[in-house]
Design an enzyme around this catalytic site. Structure first.
Site, PDB file in Angstrom:
ATOM      1  CD  GLN A 168      -0.201  -1.453   3.141  1.00  0.00           C
ATOM      2  OE1 GLN A 168      -0.016  -2.446   2.260  1.00  0.00           O
ATOM      3  NE2 GLN A 168      -0.131  -1.681   4.450  1.00  0.00           N
ATOM      4  CD  GLN A 188      28.281  -9.827   3.539  1.00  0.00           C
ATOM      5  OE1 GLN A 188      26.885  -9.608   3.049  1.00  0.00           O
ATOM      6  NE2 GLN A 188      28.763  -8.573   4.040  1.00  0.00           N
ATOM      7  CG  HIS A 241      22.876  -9.258   6.338  1.00  0.00           C
ATOM      8  ND1 HIS A 241      22.421  -7.999   6.742  1.00  0.00           N
ATOM      9  CD2 HIS A 241      24.345  -8.763   5.959  1.00  0.00           C
ATOM     10  CE1 HIS A 241      23.196  -7.020   6.738  1.00  0.00           C
ATOM     11  NE2 HIS A 241      24.084  -7.573   6.366  1.00  0.00           N
ATOM     12  CD  GLU A 295      25.354  -7.230  -1.470  1.00  0.00           C
ATOM     13  OE1 GLU A 295      25.391  -8.431  -0.968  1.00  0.00           O
ATOM     14  OE2 GLU A 295      24.649  -6.549  -1.166  1.00  0.00           O
ATOM     15  CG  HIS A 296      29.493  -6.986   0.300  1.00  0.00           C
ATOM     16  ND1 HIS A 296      28.371  -7.438   0.852  1.00  0.00           N
ATOM     17  CD2 HIS A 296      29.289  -5.647   0.584  1.00  0.00           C
ATOM     18  CE1 HIS A 296      27.046  -6.531   1.050  1.00  0.00           C
ATOM     19  NE2 HIS A 296      27.905  -5.464   1.005  1.00  0.00           N
ATOM     20  CG  ASP A 311      27.611  -3.604   5.914  1.00  0.00           C
ATOM     21  OD1 ASP A 311      27.111  -3.562   4.594  1.00  0.00           O
ATOM     22  OD2 ASP A 311      27.659  -4.542   6.398  1.00  0.00           O
ATOM     23  CG  HIS A 362      11.599  10.471 -39.805  1.00  0.00           C
ATOM     24  ND1 HIS A 362      10.422   9.993 -39.880  1.00  0.00           N
ATOM     25  CD2 HIS A 362      12.168  10.393 -38.914  1.00  0.00           C
ATOM     26  CE1 HIS A 362      10.189   9.395 -38.590  1.00  0.00           C
ATOM     27  NE2 HIS A 362      11.152   9.670 -37.821  1.00  0.00           N
TER      28      HIS A 362
END
Lengths: 431, 431
Positions: free
Chosen positions: A190, A258, A261, A326-327, A360, A419
């Site tokens: 929402q 890591q 997480h 990613e890292h 981070d 054109h």
């Protein structure tokens, strides 16, 4: 945890399996989300009030109550311990500085009768989604909002669910520090619907960024096109390339940072020293005995963790490029040289004193990064996510005379007569 | 064609209707496309051969026959009239120069003990989809492939369907000029599937760009995540802001140059001169009598065309920003001043001698641009579509000592203990 060695016969197959490992679990929420978006489009704030009561278990007195007031912000910010406030401020200052350095320049190329250019401009309005409850991370507010502010976005509207009506003061403090202009206590699909389509109380934005659960991710997918969105982040991952001169405990904690997480997170050690790999594995087991989030980190390490023993750093670079993590931490004698061989990684951390966790929070670069091998083609969040380009051409009659005939030729070749005529009719005026 | 005047009572409602006008017709091809992708993933080249026979009505002798050879390219290129070859070369040279000027610089910020940086790198491999048959536009090959080459992409694989086995020589010539490294006679969703997942004959790429029909667009949507994609282009559009000093015929042809693309295209004139609006409308009708693509252009103009009369250029800028058009022509006495008030447009063309069509072919900026009001947050194709960023941090023990404690504080505030420990364990070594 898997153990691979490039000298083993089965290495290539095992490494491919690691690359193809499915870590995402996508819930089927398409229809539920489509219903919520349609409801918010049709009924606006009234739908937001009902959905908030249902999903967040508190009942706003009116649409106006969805908006966090400046006075509420003051109260929340005042309640924050000084040490945390100072840490947030240091982080904000460093993140802002790094992103300011990214700002691109306009381009202008002049030649006789023709000038071409590229002009950067900021988006007018951005929506920032912030998850509520336990996963409300003030650092993510800084990382998402500051690049927008640095880019020059004038309206940054944040939506954060407040389960049972509870606000996270540190998230509000981060929002204020980062220049968020409006905060709404609305979450889920929402919130995304309101930001994309607008209600009486929430004006629509041009782009929506920030992490969220499966409903939020699906809502972003469904409103894409109407507004821009950032990429849908997958589970986090790290590759640590380390030689045997490192302290195994340091590397173990980097891997676990890591892993803690998410059970779907992935931590991979790449080393040229098999004995060091053993030491790190042992240090991981020891650390898991006392780590508060050991249930999550242990599950991640057991299911998705890996130790990869390589012959040399050339091999390490090659495998890392295939993983496109990613890292990436590089803890070897000459980290810059090895970094020079890396083509694909979201963010790199060079040296033995550079744990990924400083990225981070406080280093300066963004912590919103491409996951799941997408660093092959995608980048971390930056000012570029909040800027867009307008290219332009300015031509004089002479300038058009110089390049117009070629345009007419190509338009004719493509069968686009109007054109060609739109150019030719102007060339006819040339001497 | 609609006619609006900002002085009319019903203007705001009429303008909103113009903004919300649905011009896209999206066919439901999800399931068919999912089937084709699954087939190509499972059977590779064998699936490509069957699908090509079915959809393109020619039967490749083998998977190798899908690849266009250097000798075939030579034959095709040799057959091109000299004037067209020269026009393509001029276009390629100008496009390459403009995109080279866009190339961004790396960032490096040094402070005691901590260096942070941002490094740009090219994608390894890109797939370029080119529609076949009548809609095969050599200009689009240049516009899609040249930014990739300038960015430094080493592999540019092009897929183009060849209905009944027929190749378009000008498309091949453009591919060669633009540095395309491989050309495959494969089209549709099967081409997108092959580029994303790879077959024995077509190695996978990291990003797929280029226009296509509903099947191609849906296939790109479905492989997104596995590879990057460009945005899905909607029907073309132009806003022309012009004063009464212009030749109505020029403006009429500019409007029709957009309209002739597609019945769903949209052309809008914004002027401060009601009499000039009448003159342009009359010139459009006259031009339609002789225009070869009058059926298409006339339908577009009738359904989606508009004349908007404004009080002044301030209003013109305001309305244009709300329209956020793909193309914008500014034909007034001081076009640069008015352009300075425009925040949202894909590409702008300044002055009376600068028809949009020169931007389609030879000006230099890209002609792949955001449509359907997405210029509020999106940009045209550029070298940035073929580059990605890796950020990096390098810290010494002293550097970590300076910023590490703040990271520990924030990690603890977020309940991520291993994050905090990975920093704290290293700080313990500090004096």
């Amino acid at each position: 945890m898997k153990r691979l060695d490039t000298r083993d016969a089965g290495f290539e197959a095992a490494f491919r399996a690691l690359l193809d490992e499915a870590r995402e679990t996508t819930a089927k929420v398409d229809a539920a989300v489509a219903g919520i978006i349609a409801d918010v489009r049709a009924r606006g704030d009234a739908a937001l009030l009902e959905l908030t009561a249902r999903f967040d278990r508190w009942t706003p007195a009116s649409a106006a109550a969805l908006r966090v007031t400046a006075a509420e912000m003051d109260v929340a910010v005042a309640a924050i311990p000084e040490e945390r406030r100072a840490a947030l401020e240091l982080a904000a200052k460093r993140i802002e500085k790094f992103h300011r350095a990214q700002m691109p320049r306009d381009v202008e190329l002049s030649e006789p009768g023709i000038v071409t250019g590229l002009r950067w401009g900021a988006l007018d309005a951005v929506g920032l989604y912030v998850p509520g409850g336990k996963a409300a991370y003030p650092s993510s507010v800084l990382m998402n909002a500051l690049p927008a502010r640095v880019a020059g976005v004038s309206r940054i509207a944040m939506c954060v669910p407040t389960p049972d009506g509870v606000l996270n003061p540190l998230v509000l403090a981060a929002a204020r520090l980062a220049g968020v202009t409006e905060v709404f206590r609305v979450g889920g699909a929402q919130a995304v619907a309101a930001l994309a389509w607008g209600t009486d109380g929430i004006a629509p934005v041009d782009r929506i960024v920030g992490p969220g659960n499966a409903y939020v991710a699906e809502a972003k997918r469904q409103v894409f096109g109407r507004v821009g969105i950032d990429s849908i982040a997958g589970p986090s991952e790290v590759v640590v390339i380390a030689d045997g001169s490192n302290d195994p405990r340091h590397v173990a904690l980097d891997l676990l940072a890591q892993a803690e997480h998410d059970e779907a997170a992935q931590s991979i050690l790449v080393t040229d020293d098999a004995g060091f790999a053993d030491d790190v594995a042992a240090a991981v087991e020891r650390a898991l005995r006392t780590l508060p989030r050991a249930m999550i980190a242990g599950a991640s390490w057991a299911r998705h963790g890996a130790l990869v023993v390589v012959r040399d750093w050339e091999e390490a670079a090659e495998l890392t490029n295939r993983l496109a993590p990613e890292h990436l931490q590089i803890m070897v004698a000459d980290p810059r040289a090895l970094f020079g061989r890396i083509r694909h990684a979201g963010a790199a951390f060079l040296g033995r004193w550079c744990p990924e966790a400083i990225g981070d929070y406080v280093a300066g670069p963004n912590h919103v990064l491409p996951t799941g091998r997408t660093a092959r083609f995608a980048s971390g969040l930056s000012v570029f996510d909040f800027l867009k380009r307008t290219t332009w051409v300015e031509a004089s009659e002479q300038g058009l005379g110089a390049i117009g005939p070629a345009a007419v030729t190509l338009a004719e070749a493509e069968g686009l007569d109007a054109h060609g005529l739109s150019v030719a009719v102007r060339l006819a005026h040339n001497p």
